[in-house]
Structure formats: C-alpha cells, structure tokens
Design an enzyme around this catalytic site. Structure first.
Site, short mmCIF file in Angstrom:
data_model
loop_
_atom_site.label_atom_id
_atom_site.label_comp_id
_atom_site.label_asym_id
_atom_site.label_seq_id
_atom_site.Cartn_x
_atom_site.Cartn_y
_atom_site.Cartn_z
N SER A 32 0.80 -1.22 0.00
CA SER A 32 0.00 0.00 0.00
C SER A 32 0.83 1.27 0.00
O SER A 32 0.33 2.35 -0.32
CB SER A 32 -0.94 0.01 1.21
N ASP B 298 -3.42 7.63 8.50
CA ASP B 298 -4.51 6.80 9.00
C ASP B 298 -4.07 5.74 10.02
O ASP B 298 -4.81 4.81 10.30
CB ASP B 298 -5.24 6.13 7.84
N HIS C 131 -0.27 4.62 7.16
CA HIS C 131 0.31 5.28 5.99
C HIS C 131 0.59 6.75 6.28
O HIS C 131 0.03 7.33 7.21
CB HIS C 131 -0.66 5.15 4.81
#
Length: 384
Positions: free
Chosen positions: A41, A346, A349
């Site tokens: 991610s 978050d 990240h």
C-alpha cells in the site's frame, strides 16, 4: 513563518528543481523509458481497488485527487508519485486498471495494498503477493511484445517499446506486511526474515533472467512509529522509546533492513552488468518523526484521519472515513483540518506532506547505496 516556508516552499521547490535537472541535457542520450513498480500500500496507485473492488471512502484522496477513486492509501500523492513527477513522467497506472483507456507507455504499477513478499494465505488482505506481481509483469511483457509485433499503431501508443523492459527501472517497496505478520503470529524474526529475503531474491533473479537490469530497492520504514502498531503493542510505556515509538518493531525493521542491504550488496556483485540501488527509507522517515517540528510538522505519530483523540487518534475498530456504532454511540473516523501538519495519515500510511518530504530526501542521493549527486553522478534511471 519559517515552518511554513520549510514545508510549503522549500520542498516543492526542490522537487521542481530536480524535475528540471532530470529532464535537461541532450535528448539523444537522455533516456528513461519506463518504471515498473512492485510493492504494497505504500506505493499502490489503485491495484487493490481495481483487483478486489476494494473501496476507499473520503477523505482518502481528497488533497490532490479530490476523490478516493485513485485507490491510494493516502490523502494525496505517494512517494512513487513524487518520484515519477521528478523524472518528468506521468503517475504510474495500476496494472489491473481497465477504466479510462489507461496508458502504460511509461511503465506499470503492480503494487497492491496488503501485499507481502511471501505467498498469500487465505487470511491475507491481498492475493497479490510478490510472486503474483512478478507473474503479472511477465504476462504484461509477453502481451506487450505480441501486440507490438502486430503493428497496431493505436495500441502502440499505450504500451512500452521493447527496449523499455531492459532499460527501464524496476522499483520495489515491500516487506512491511511480512514483518507485521511475524509480530502477530509471534514468529521468531531470525526465522522470518531470511525466509522473506530468500523469496525476494528469487523474484529479483526471475526479473534479471527476463532482461531486467536496473533495480531500485526501498527498505522498510520505522514500523514502531506507526499508530496502529503502537495502539496494539505499545500499551506498556516501557516498550516505547523517547519519541513514543515501539522499540521492538523498530529493532525488527532495522534487522530486516541490514539483511536486505547485505542482499543488495550481494546482488551488486552477482549481477555485474546490472545496477542495484538500495534506498534507506527508514533513515529518512525516522528523521522525520524525530525532528518533525524543525521540518514544519506538528504531529509525528498521531493520525490525521482516525478516531479516539490524542495521543494516537487511532482505534482499530474503525478505520479512516468509516462510520460505526461503538460502545452504543455512532462515531466517524474523520480527517483532520490540516493534513500538512501531520506525518501519519490513518495509522499505517503517511500523509501527502510527509511523502513529499521523504521524496525530496530520496532525491538528494545521500540515502542511497551507491549514493548519487544531482550535480555529478545521477541515479541510474536518469542517463545523460
């Protein structure tokens, strides 16, 4: 005033200067045909969203893309986006993206959120582990060469030329989820890390055997400074360092990185006709957390988009952008008023502002092995 200048003027100016330098020079010898990216991610530009129909609610994507449909686990751009911009290239499209006539002429992105180096299991967030991403690339390469051989000019405008596969850059930012999984499963690191790196080395070898010659490898960041890990494993203050980061997780990241660095040195010797560059992302990110105020940030660990308030503003029962009933009360994990003041987006990240800073430091060349200088020796993917 000095803080705002640091964040909103100095870093963007540096990226602009780098972009100008990267694109200057003789066009006859200046070539950087394509970038092929593999990861999780941290560099996913829409693969998980396209591949699994994974949905990201607002405020994901709100800062730059004004929509969560970009599929990025961030409020805006990622490190890979800033690096592409600095090279004068468009943002990488996800391999599985099928909407909007995507162009892959300058490269393709196989990174998917939740991906691991080791093969996925039934419990994995992403089925697109490193080996699957490599298979996707090899299929992509085969299809591109076959389609180009047919001479369809319309198709050719959207696909890399054949020499791009040899002269292109192969970028990697993966391994974080493997280490996290080891902590949850309580797998000893002296067992987990060699297994992870053996799988990674096998993947690099596959790419080399299929013509890849330029490898750009990011190590993993300070996992102990992520709010998600602190909330889960750091309830005992004695487990935290002076910056509020988990000592055990950062030690694990450093152990992994030292062995990854050693592997890169081995690859540099093994593949004499290739370039292998190791990039110390950990050092850049840890410096950002440790010296956040001098760099124009106000919150190094507390999440911008979350729920629960200080000190972490993170609750693993509800993720960024969602509304749920917790303890009999309807609550929403909202974004903060000014994400540029936060390092963490978050809980897992980084914010766009933090990613911009990390990118600016990568572009100095001093965190790379071998190092490079914008004034003298440029990184392998910028040939003049």
């Amino acid at each position: 005033m000095a803080i705002s200048l640091t964040k909103f003027f100095a870093i963007p100016l540096m990226l602009t200067m780098c972009s100008t330098i990267f694109r200057s020079g003789s066009s006859s010898v200046f070539h950087y045909p394509a970038v092929f990216n593999f990861g999780d991610s941290n560099s996913d530009t829409g693969e998980l969203l396209a591949g699994k129909g994974f949905r990201l609610p607002l405020p994901y994507g709100e800062t730059y893309f004004q929509s969560p449909s970009s599929g990025r686990f961030c409020n805006g751009r990622l490190i890979v986006d800033f690096l592409m911009e600095a090279m004068g290239k468009p943002h990488l499209r996800a391999y599985l993206e099928s909407v909007g006539r995507p162009s892959f002429r300058k490269g393709c992105n196989y990174a998917a959120g939740g991906s691991t180096v080791l093969p996925a299991t039934a419990a994995s967030v992403s089925p697109f582990a490193f080996g699957v991403q490599l298979n996707q690339f090899l299929h992509f390469k085969d299809r591109v060469l076959r389609l180009r051989a047919k001479g369809n000019k319309k198709v050719n405008k959207l696909l890399p030329v054949e020499k791009s596969f040899k002269n292109g850059v192969y970028m990697f930012d993966i391994g974080q989820n493997d280490l996290t999984a080891a902590f949850y499963s309580k797998t000893p690191l002296d067992q987990a890390i060699p297994t992870i790196l053996t799988e990674f080395q096998t993947g690099i070898q596959r790419l080399y055997e299929n013509g890849a010659r330029h490898f750009w490898i990011h190590n993993t960041g300070p996992l102990g400074c992520l709010a998600q890990n602190i909330a889960t494993f750091g309830t005992d203050p004695s487990k935290l360092d002076e910056f509020g980061c988990l000592i055990s997780h950062n030690q694990a990241a450093n152990l992994f990185n030292s062995q990854l660095h050693a592997l890169c040195k081995t690859l540099q010797s093994q593949y004499a006709d290739a370039t292998v560059t190791y990039v110390d992302i950990y050092a850049i990110k840890f410096n950002l957390v440790a010296n956040y105020s001098q760099l124009g940030f106000e919150q190094p660990i507390m999440t911008c988009c979350g729920y629960g308030g200080p000190p972490l503003n993170y609750d693993n029962r509800i993720t960024c952008g969602l509304t749920k009933t917790l303890d009999g009360k309807v609550v929403t994990a909202k974004g903060c008023n000014d994400s540029s003041k936060y390092v963490n987006w978050d809980g897992t990240h980084y914010t766009e502002a933090a990613n911009e800073y990390v990118s600016s430091q990568i572009l100095t060349g001093k965190y790379s092995d071998p190092p490079f200088s914008l004034d003298h020796k440029r990184p392998f993917f910028l040939k003049f």
